[in-house]
Design a protein around this motif. Structure first.
Motif, PDB file in Angstrom:
ATOM      1  N   ARG A   1       1.197  -1.402   0.152  1.00 41.45           N
ATOM      2  CA  ARG A   1      -0.090   0.179  -0.128  1.00 41.45           C
ATOM      3  C   ARG A   1       0.879   1.739  -0.374  1.00 41.45           C
ATOM      4  N   VAL A   2       1.883   1.038   0.819  1.00 42.59           N
ATOM      5  CA  VAL A   2       2.604   2.781   0.811  1.00 42.59           C
ATOM      6  C   VAL A   2       3.700   2.570  -0.380  1.00 42.59           C
ATOM      7  N   VAL A   3       4.336   1.808  -1.681  1.00 35.03           N
ATOM      8  CA  VAL A   3       4.630   1.725  -2.668  1.00 35.03           C
ATOM      9  C   VAL A   3       3.698   2.392  -3.476  1.00 35.03           C
ATOM     10  N   ALA A   4       2.508   1.937  -3.913  1.00 35.00           N
ATOM     11  CA  ALA A   4       1.168   2.491  -4.416  1.00 35.00           C
ATOM     12  C   ALA A   4       1.182   3.770  -4.235  1.00 35.00           C
ATOM     13  N   ALA A   5       1.395   4.370  -2.717  1.00 42.11           N
ATOM     14  CA  ALA A   5       0.692   5.131  -2.767  1.00 42.11           C
ATOM     15  C   ALA A   5       1.938   6.272  -2.954  1.00 42.11           C
ATOM     16  N   LEU A   6       3.206   6.309  -2.609  1.00 43.28           N
ATOM     17  CA  LEU A   6       3.822   7.314  -2.672  1.00 43.28           C
ATOM     18  C   LEU A   6       4.655   7.404  -4.447  1.00 43.28           C
ATOM     19  N   GLU A   7       3.805   6.648  -5.568  1.00 39.68           N
ATOM     20  CA  GLU A   7       4.157   6.613  -6.711  1.00 39.68           C
ATOM     21  C   GLU A   7       3.516   8.212  -6.805  1.00 39.68           C
ATOM     22  N   GLY A   8       4.275   8.617  -7.484  1.00 45.70           N
ATOM     23  CA  GLY A   8       4.853  10.223  -8.392  1.00 45.70           C
ATOM     24  C   GLY A   8       5.092  11.243  -7.418  1.00 45.70           C
ATOM     25  N   THR A   9       5.392  11.046  -6.361  1.00 43.56           N
ATOM     26  CA  THR A   9       6.172  11.395  -5.391  1.00 43.56           C
ATOM     27  C   THR A   9       7.152  11.781  -5.170  1.00 43.56           C
ATOM     28  N   ALA A  10       7.860  12.335  -4.953  1.00 40.68           N
ATOM     29  CA  ALA A  10       9.549  12.742  -4.746  1.00 40.68           C
ATOM     30  C   ALA A  10      10.286  12.029  -3.681  1.00 40.68           C
ATOM     31  N   VAL A  11       9.876  10.890  -3.513  1.00 38.59           N
ATOM     32  CA  VAL A  11       9.722   9.807  -3.138  1.00 38.59           C
ATOM     33  C   VAL A  11      10.380   8.713  -4.168  1.00 38.59           C
ATOM     34  N   PRO A  12      11.071   7.793  -4.626  1.00 36.94           N
ATOM     35  CA  PRO A  12      11.297   7.374  -5.578  1.00 36.94           C
ATOM     36  C   PRO A  12      11.159   5.453  -5.175  1.00 36.94           C
ATOM     37  N   VAL A  13      10.599   5.184  -5.996  1.00 38.58           N
ATOM     38  CA  VAL A  13       9.678   3.815  -5.641  1.00 38.58           C
ATOM     39  C   VAL A  13       9.866   2.769  -6.359  1.00 38.58           C
ATOM     40  N   ALA A  14       9.846   1.472  -6.709  1.00 32.85           N
ATOM     41  CA  ALA A  14       9.514   0.404  -7.931  1.00 32.85           C
ATOM     42  C   ALA A  14       7.516   0.641  -7.748  1.00 32.85           C
ATOM     43  N   ARG A  15       7.114   0.441  -9.248  1.00 31.60           N
ATOM     44  CA  ARG A  15       6.026   0.575  -9.540  1.00 31.60           C
ATOM     45  C   ARG A  15       4.938  -0.688  -9.149  1.00 31.60           C
ATOM     46  N   ALA A  16       3.882  -0.374  -7.825  1.00 32.59           N
ATOM     47  CA  ALA A  16       3.149  -1.586  -7.852  1.00 32.59           C
ATOM     48  C   ALA A  16       2.252  -2.714  -8.038  1.00 32.59           C
ATOM     49  N   VAL A  17       2.440  -3.764  -8.487  1.00 35.29           N
ATOM     50  CA  VAL A  17       1.538  -4.167  -9.489  1.00 35.29           C
ATOM     51  C   VAL A  17       1.049  -5.361  -8.902  1.00 35.29           C
ATOM     52  N   THR A  18       1.217  -6.210  -7.910  1.00 37.99           N
ATOM     53  CA  THR A  18      -0.020  -7.015  -7.378  1.00 37.99           C
ATOM     54  C   THR A  18       0.356  -7.623  -6.532  1.00 37.99           C
ATOM     55  N   MET A  19      -0.537  -8.044  -5.739  1.00 43.03           N
ATOM     56  CA  MET A  19      -0.933  -8.615  -3.696  1.00 43.03           C
ATOM     57  C   MET A  19      -1.434  -9.178  -3.332  1.00 43.03           C
ATOM     58  N   ARG A  20      -1.582  -9.704  -2.738  1.00 42.08           N
ATOM     59  CA  ARG A  20      -2.201 -10.960  -1.843  1.00 42.08           C
ATOM     60  C   ARG A  20      -2.152 -10.878  -0.666  1.00 42.08           C
TER      61      ARG A  20
ATOM     62  N   HIS B   1       9.557  12.086   4.662  1.00 40.12           N
ATOM     63  CA  HIS B   1       8.651  12.892   6.019  1.00 40.12           C
ATOM     64  C   HIS B   1       8.374  14.065   6.194  1.00 40.12           C
ATOM     65  N   SER B   2       8.535  14.632   4.789  1.00 40.13           N
ATOM     66  CA  SER B   2       7.633  15.940   4.353  1.00 40.13           C
ATOM     67  C   SER B   2       6.639  15.310   3.852  1.00 40.13           C
ATOM     68  N   VAL B   3       5.853  14.158   3.204  1.00 38.97           N
ATOM     69  CA  VAL B   3       5.172  14.018   2.577  1.00 38.97           C
ATOM     70  C   VAL B   3       3.768  13.819   3.537  1.00 38.97           C
ATOM     71  N   ASP B   4       2.746  14.566   2.803  1.00 39.92           N
ATOM     72  CA  ASP B   4       1.821  14.873   3.560  1.00 39.92           C
ATOM     73  C   ASP B   4       0.703  13.355   3.650  1.00 39.92           C
ATOM     74  N   PRO B   5       0.911  12.432   4.165  1.00 41.08           N
ATOM     75  CA  PRO B   5       0.195  11.756   4.266  1.00 41.08           C
ATOM     76  C   PRO B   5      -1.144  11.030   3.926  1.00 41.08           C
ATOM     77  N   GLU B   6      -2.133  12.334   4.088  1.00 35.77           N
ATOM     78  CA  GLU B   6      -3.364  12.516   3.734  1.00 35.77           C
ATOM     79  C   GLU B   6      -4.132  12.870   2.236  1.00 35.77           C
ATOM     80  N   GLN B   7      -2.945  13.728   1.423  1.00 41.37           N
ATOM     81  CA  GLN B   7      -2.881  13.700   0.124  1.00 41.37           C
ATOM     82  C   GLN B   7      -2.898  12.719  -0.695  1.00 41.37           C
ATOM     83  N   VAL B   8      -2.052  12.061  -0.256  1.00 43.39           N
ATOM     84  CA  VAL B   8      -1.057  10.369  -0.657  1.00 43.39           C
ATOM     85  C   VAL B   8      -2.290   8.846  -0.505  1.00 43.39           C
ATOM     86  N   GLY B   9      -3.332   9.750   0.385  1.00 41.24           N
ATOM     87  CA  GLY B   9      -4.240   8.356   0.755  1.00 41.24           C
ATOM     88  C   GLY B   9      -3.664   7.610   1.973  1.00 41.24           C
ATOM     89  N   LEU B  10      -2.649   7.715   2.650  1.00 43.50           N
ATOM     90  CA  LEU B  10      -1.991   7.621   3.553  1.00 43.50           C
ATOM     91  C   LEU B  10      -3.014   8.130   5.756  1.00 43.50           C
TER      92      LEU B  10
END
Length: 341
Positions: free
Chosen positions: A73-92, A143-152
């Protein structure tokens, strides 16, 4: 018929990927990626694409330490922010596909610096310093990402984080300690001291919970470019200063007993005090009550080491040097007590 690795049924995974509409080309293959101490990490690939899959260890699970849904969830939420993450694909988040929860992201080509020789290959001290500055900036950006703005906004409780951390790691010790453990008195002494000195939380932010150089992917040619932050299993909403303190504690020589020849414990990495100062400048925040945060980080790392040794004892398949890892617990607890003395 594909060949399965322990903990990874490729036929079942193939069926799942196709059912999710994820493009496939050729036979699905995989290999175990070394370096994971808590979760099992696999490189999965076909003729056209590569992914990274993570799942809990086969044995010796401890509560809340292997939360696949949280990491995904956090990886998917951070996509598009200043924090570099791998693109989320699938989860069970159940056992229906692999017999355990799992999450999968796109493979990011680059390099992970785990050991001292890999760090030295970056270049001279100035080159390592510029790499460290880039890593610290990414942590400050997180630490500067607003959790509300990214759905967290509901990713964790915004207050009471330090109290929960002290309580949680004290509880973890009871799960992973040896019978008649001679370190028990010192562990409980540090636990009690921390409980008595909990400061007001500095602020609330998304915290990684395990940040250091080998939990990032760097560009293969530009050591100042962080391509992705990895291993989000400990992430939550919490106190960002605790995140910075743990990064600094990983610089301690005892970390070499937990991860042999660890790059982040190399003499080429700035001292813990220097790392703290650089973080404070990058984040634009003071580090009040730093002795408490450092003591808590030592406590956490000691219990993590004890947990690795525990999983090794019960056949968790994540460590073949459990005696050495277990040896790190006592000096880390002692360092935490020194911080509060």
């Amino acid at each position: 018929m594909t060949i399965s690795l322990d903990g990874l049924d490729l036929d079942a995974l193939d069926r799942h990927l196709r059912s999710e509409g994820i493009p496939r080309d050729g036979e699905l293959r995989a290999e175990l990626i070394s370096g994971g101490r808590s979760n099992l990490t696999f490189l999965v690939f076909d003729d056209a694409a590569k992914w990274v899959l993570r799942r809990p260890p086969l044995h010796g699970l401890t509560p809340s330490a292997h939360d696949m849904a949280r990491e995904y969830r956090v990886v998917a939420a951070l996509e598009g922010t200043a924090v570099p993450v791998a693109r989320a694909v699938t989860m069970r988040n159940d056992d229906s596909v692999l017999g355990a929860p799992f999450q999968m992201v796109e493979y990011v080509p680059g390099r992970v610096i785990r050991h001292t020789p890999e760090l030295e290959a970056i270049g001279d001290q100035a080159a390592v310093n510029s790499c460290v500055d880039a890593l610290i900036k990414v942590l400050a950006d997180l630490h500067s990402v607003d959790p509300e703005q990214v759905g967290l906004g509901d990713f964790g409780k915004p207050t009471g984080y330090l109290e929960r951390q002290v309580r949680r790691w004290g509880g973890q010790w009871e799960l992973v300690r040896r019978e008649d453990d001679e370190r028990d008195d010192d562990v409980k002494r540090l636990h009690s001291a921390l409980a008595e000195k909990i400061p007001a939380q500095s602020r609330s932010a998304i915290v990684h919970g395990d940040y250091r150089i080998d939990n990032t992917m760097l560009d293969a040619t530009d050591h100042t470019k962080v391509l992705a932050v990895l291993d989000w299993e400990m992430s939550t909403l919490g106190d960002p200063v605790s995140d910075a303190a743990l990064m600094c504690v990983y610089r301690h020589p005892m970390f070499n007993l937990v991860h042999s020849d660890a790059a982040w414990a190399s003499p080429m990495i700035p001292t813990a005090d220097e790392l703290a100062q650089r973080y404070s400048v990058a984040a634009g925040h003071p580090l009040d009550h730093w002795d408490f945060y450092m003591a808590l980080a030592y406590f956490k790392l000691a219990i993590i080491a004890a947990g690795i040794a525990y999983r090794g004892r019960v056949g968790g398949g994540v460590s073949d040097d459990i005696d050495k890892v277990d040896d790190a617990v006592a000096p880390l607890i002692a360092a935490g007590l020194t911080e509060l003395s």
